[in-house]
Design a protein around this motif. Structure first.
Motif, short mmCIF file in Angstrom:
data_model
loop_
_atom_site.label_atom_id
_atom_site.label_comp_id
_atom_site.label_asym_id
_atom_site.label_seq_id
_atom_site.Cartn_x
_atom_site.Cartn_y
_atom_site.Cartn_z
N UNK A 19 39.73 31.60 60.88
CA UNK A 19 40.98 31.63 60.11
C UNK A 19 41.04 30.42 59.19
N UNK A 20 40.61 29.27 59.66
CA UNK A 20 40.59 28.08 58.81
C UNK A 20 39.62 28.26 57.66
N UNK A 21 38.47 28.87 57.91
CA UNK A 21 37.53 29.12 56.82
C UNK A 21 38.13 30.05 55.77
N UNK A 42 44.92 17.74 59.54
CA UNK A 42 46.01 17.83 60.52
C UNK A 42 46.81 19.10 60.34
N UNK A 43 47.10 19.45 59.09
CA UNK A 43 47.88 20.66 58.82
C UNK A 43 47.13 21.89 59.32
N UNK A 44 45.85 21.98 58.97
CA UNK A 44 45.07 23.16 59.34
C UNK A 44 44.92 23.28 60.86
N UNK A 45 44.58 22.18 61.52
CA UNK A 45 44.34 22.26 62.96
C UNK A 45 45.63 22.38 63.76
N UNK A 46 46.71 21.75 63.30
CA UNK A 46 47.97 21.86 64.01
C UNK A 46 48.53 23.28 63.95
N UNK A 47 48.37 23.91 62.81
CA UNK A 47 48.83 25.30 62.67
C UNK A 47 48.12 26.20 63.68
N UNK A 48 46.81 26.09 63.77
CA UNK A 48 46.06 26.93 64.70
C UNK A 48 46.33 26.56 66.15
N UNK A 49 46.50 25.27 66.41
CA UNK A 49 46.81 24.84 67.77
C UNK A 49 48.15 25.37 68.25
N UNK A 50 49.15 25.34 67.38
CA UNK A 50 50.46 25.85 67.76
C UNK A 50 50.45 27.36 67.95
N UNK A 51 49.72 28.06 67.08
CA UNK A 51 49.60 29.52 67.27
C UNK A 51 48.92 29.85 68.60
N UNK A 52 47.91 29.09 68.95
CA UNK A 52 47.21 29.30 70.22
C UNK A 52 48.14 29.01 71.40
N UNK A 53 48.91 27.93 71.29
CA UNK A 53 49.82 27.56 72.36
C UNK A 53 50.89 28.63 72.58
N UNK A 54 51.45 29.15 71.50
CA UNK A 54 52.45 30.21 71.62
C UNK A 54 51.84 31.46 72.26
N UNK A 55 50.63 31.81 71.85
CA UNK A 55 49.96 32.96 72.45
C UNK A 55 49.69 32.78 73.93
N UNK A 89 40.37 25.91 71.65
CA UNK A 89 41.06 26.25 70.40
C UNK A 89 41.30 25.00 69.56
N UNK A 90 41.75 23.94 70.18
CA UNK A 90 42.02 22.70 69.45
C UNK A 90 40.73 22.09 68.93
N UNK A 95 37.02 21.01 64.40
CA UNK A 95 35.66 21.02 63.84
C UNK A 95 35.62 21.80 62.53
N UNK A 96 36.25 22.96 62.49
CA UNK A 96 36.25 23.75 61.27
C UNK A 96 37.10 23.12 60.18
N UNK A 97 38.20 22.47 60.55
CA UNK A 97 39.03 21.80 59.55
C UNK A 97 38.26 20.64 58.92
N UNK A 98 37.49 19.92 59.71
CA UNK A 98 36.68 18.83 59.17
C UNK A 98 35.61 19.38 58.24
N UNK A 99 34.99 20.49 58.63
CA UNK A 99 33.94 21.05 57.77
C UNK A 99 34.51 21.58 56.45
N UNK A 100 35.73 22.11 56.47
CA UNK A 100 36.33 22.62 55.24
C UNK A 100 36.73 21.47 54.32
N UNK A 101 37.29 20.42 54.88
CA UNK A 101 37.77 19.32 54.03
C UNK A 101 36.65 18.41 53.55
N UNK A 102 35.47 18.52 54.11
CA UNK A 102 34.34 17.72 53.63
C UNK A 102 33.78 18.25 52.32
N UNK A 103 34.02 19.52 52.03
CA UNK A 103 33.47 20.12 50.82
C UNK A 103 34.20 19.61 49.59
#
Length: 113
Positions: A19-21, A42-55, A89-90, A95-103
């Motif tokens: 989803x982050x990709x 932080x924005x990308x990973x927090x969004x996914x972390x909160x969605x995972x927590x709610x699920x 999930x976190x 990891x994916x948020x770091x890879x996206x923002x490195x580009x």
């Protein structure tokens, strides 16, 4: 049971990353507007972390509703599973948020989806 739990934890790490990709273009827009890499991550990973927590909270409530009488017997394995899934999930989203923002920002804006 262990193979199922391992597969579910692995999926918990990979799906938020996918989803982050897919939202890499939005991340590049944030970066182009002047947001720092750290804040974008932080924005990308927090969004996914909160969605995972709610699920996971919904899954726990539904499990309690279905197995109300046996809930004390399954609380320990369920806790291990939920904790492992949330941690995966976190970590996966970070990891994916770091890879996206490195580009490079301009390269991300020009990519076709």
């Amino acid at each position: 049971y262990p193979m199922t739990a391992a597969l579910a934890i692995l999926l918990g790490a990979v799906l938020p990353g996918l989803i982050i990709l897919q939202t890499a273009k939005e991340a590049s827009v944030l970066r182009a507007l002047g947001t720092t890499k750290r804040r974008t991550r932080s924005i990308l990973s927090l969004e996914q972390g909160l969605l995972c927590l709610v699920g996971l909270l919904l899954a726990g409530v539904m499990t309690f509703a279905v197995h109300r009488t046996d809930f004390t017997e399954i609380i320990r394995p369920l806790g291990y599973y939920l904790g492992g899934h949330l941690a995966a999930c976190i970590i996966g989203s970070l990891v994916f948020a770091i890879s996206v923002t490195k580009k490079n920002v301009l390269n991300l804006l020009q990519e076709k989806e």
